[in-house]
Enzyme design. Structure first.
Site, short mmCIF file in Angstrom:
data_model
loop_
_atom_site.label_atom_id
_atom_site.label_comp_id
_atom_site.label_asym_id
_atom_site.label_seq_id
_atom_site.Cartn_x
_atom_site.Cartn_y
_atom_site.Cartn_z
N HIS A 106 53.02 52.66 139.99
CA HIS A 106 51.95 51.11 139.90
C HIS A 106 51.57 50.85 141.38
O HIS A 106 52.12 49.63 142.03
CB HIS A 106 52.51 50.40 138.98
CG HIS A 106 52.14 50.31 137.48
ND1 HIS A 106 53.23 49.95 136.80
CD2 HIS A 106 51.84 50.82 137.24
CE1 HIS A 106 52.48 50.26 135.79
NE2 HIS A 106 52.08 50.75 135.69
N GLU B 31 57.40 52.10 130.79
CA GLU B 31 58.16 52.99 130.55
C GLU B 31 59.11 51.96 129.18
O GLU B 31 59.53 53.13 128.61
CB GLU B 31 59.36 51.92 132.15
CG GLU B 31 60.76 52.47 131.90
CD GLU B 31 61.43 51.71 133.21
OE1 GLU B 31 63.13 52.34 132.88
OE2 GLU B 31 61.46 51.73 134.14
#
Length: 325
Positions: A51, A136
């Site tokens: 990210h 995740e």
């Protein structure tokens, strides 16, 4: 005519160590770079590899194509799965389509997957502490059949949670959470379900923990804390929260030096500076340079630990051109 030299105001920058790239991020980026070297562009990447907008843009320039789902990838090009991990259905689909795929899941996330599977095989009901919608969390929940894992985001969720069998439970956690917040939720779970099985070893990764400890050390002395990281980066957002809680008078998340509002520096003598686990070090350097253009800067590193973790790359990207690079 004499020139009056206007002196720049003094600014002490406390630089967190460790900061920036962790071993899992480093490995994931290298997997994409090496895949492009080996197979040539384009190499597809399912979800942002890590990210960080700067990392993603650089890899795009090299020939990476970022997609959200596997069905956007042609079967005849390699695809890389991001560091956050993917549901089991994704590699299964890649195999069905005979695709070349590389899994860049961080080994510490894979450890959580293995642990969840172990609890499931033992018949336990599993609680995952994490943030809904984070890749995740989607990946970890997707390791097991639907309904096998219950997501708990906060203390209210713990209070409302009613398991089928309160005596046969286990919990795992997202790796990028705030250590302190998670400890609170774990304590509430253990108070409510005294026999709940904890992870073998802390699920929150060493890099998340170390970066939070470094920010705590800085924030006790900082008038202002800047955390370099993307708005989608869970571990970077947590660093801002940890800094505020630890005593930083103000704290901001910035993508890079361009995001700085210099009005933040009014009355600031000490700046705490760090970077999330997916932010490259050159962004830190450019923030320091931007400060040096305006202030007489003295730089001090605040070292709370040293990291020497390196995760091995998959054989698929090392075996052909392993020239020692």
């Amino acid at each position: 005519m004499s020139h009056v030299q206007i002196q720049s105001p003094k600014l002490t920058i406390l630089l967190a160590a460790p900061r920036g790239f962790c071993a899992g991020v480093d490995r994931a980026i290298q997997i994409v770079e090496r895949a492009i070297e080996k197979w040539g562009p384009p190499v597809y990447v399912r979800h942002e590899i890590v990210h960080n907008v700067h990392v993603v843009e650089r890899l795009k320039r090299l020939g990476a194509v970022f997609v959200e789902e596997l069905d956007e990838c042609p079967s005849d090009r390699p695809v890389v799965f991001s560091a956050h991990g993917v549901p089991k259905s994704v590699p299964q689909e890649a195999q069905r389509r005979d695709m070349i795929y590389l899994d860049a899941t961080c080994p510490l996330v894979s450890k959580v997957h293995v642990e969840a599977q172990r609890h499931f095989d033992a018949g336990r009901e599993i609680v995952l502490i994490g943030h809904a919608g984070h890749p995740e969390v989607i990946g970890t929940m997707g390791q097991l059949p639907q309904g096998a894992v219950t997501l708990v985001e906060d203390l209210d969720d713990v209070a409302e949670f009613a398991p089928k069998n309160p005596h046969n439970m286990a919990f795992v956690t997202q790796t990028t959470l705030s250590v302190d917040d998670t400890a609170e939720i774990v304590a509430a779970l253990q108070a409510k379900f005294p026999t709940i099985s904890p992870p073998h070893k802390e699920d929150i990764c060493y890099a998340t923990t170390n970066r939070q400890e470094a920010v705590k050390a800085l924030s006790r002395q900082a008038d202002l804390l800047l955390v370099i990281g993307s708005k989608t980066s869970s571990n970077s957002i947590r660093l801002v929260e940890v800094g505020r809680r630890a005593g930083a008078k103000a704290a901001h998340l910035i993508d890079d030096a361009n995001d700085i509002e210099w009005s933040w520096f009014n009355g600031v003598e000490t700046l705490g500076l760090t970077a999330g686990a997916s932010a490259p070090e050159d962004l830190v350097a450019s923030v320091i340079e931007a400060c040096q253009a305006r202030f007489a800067v003295s730089l001090q590193e605040v070292i709370v630990s040293r990291e020497d973790v390196i995760f091995k790359l998959p054989r698929a990207v090392t075996e052909v051109q392993d020239d020692g690079s």
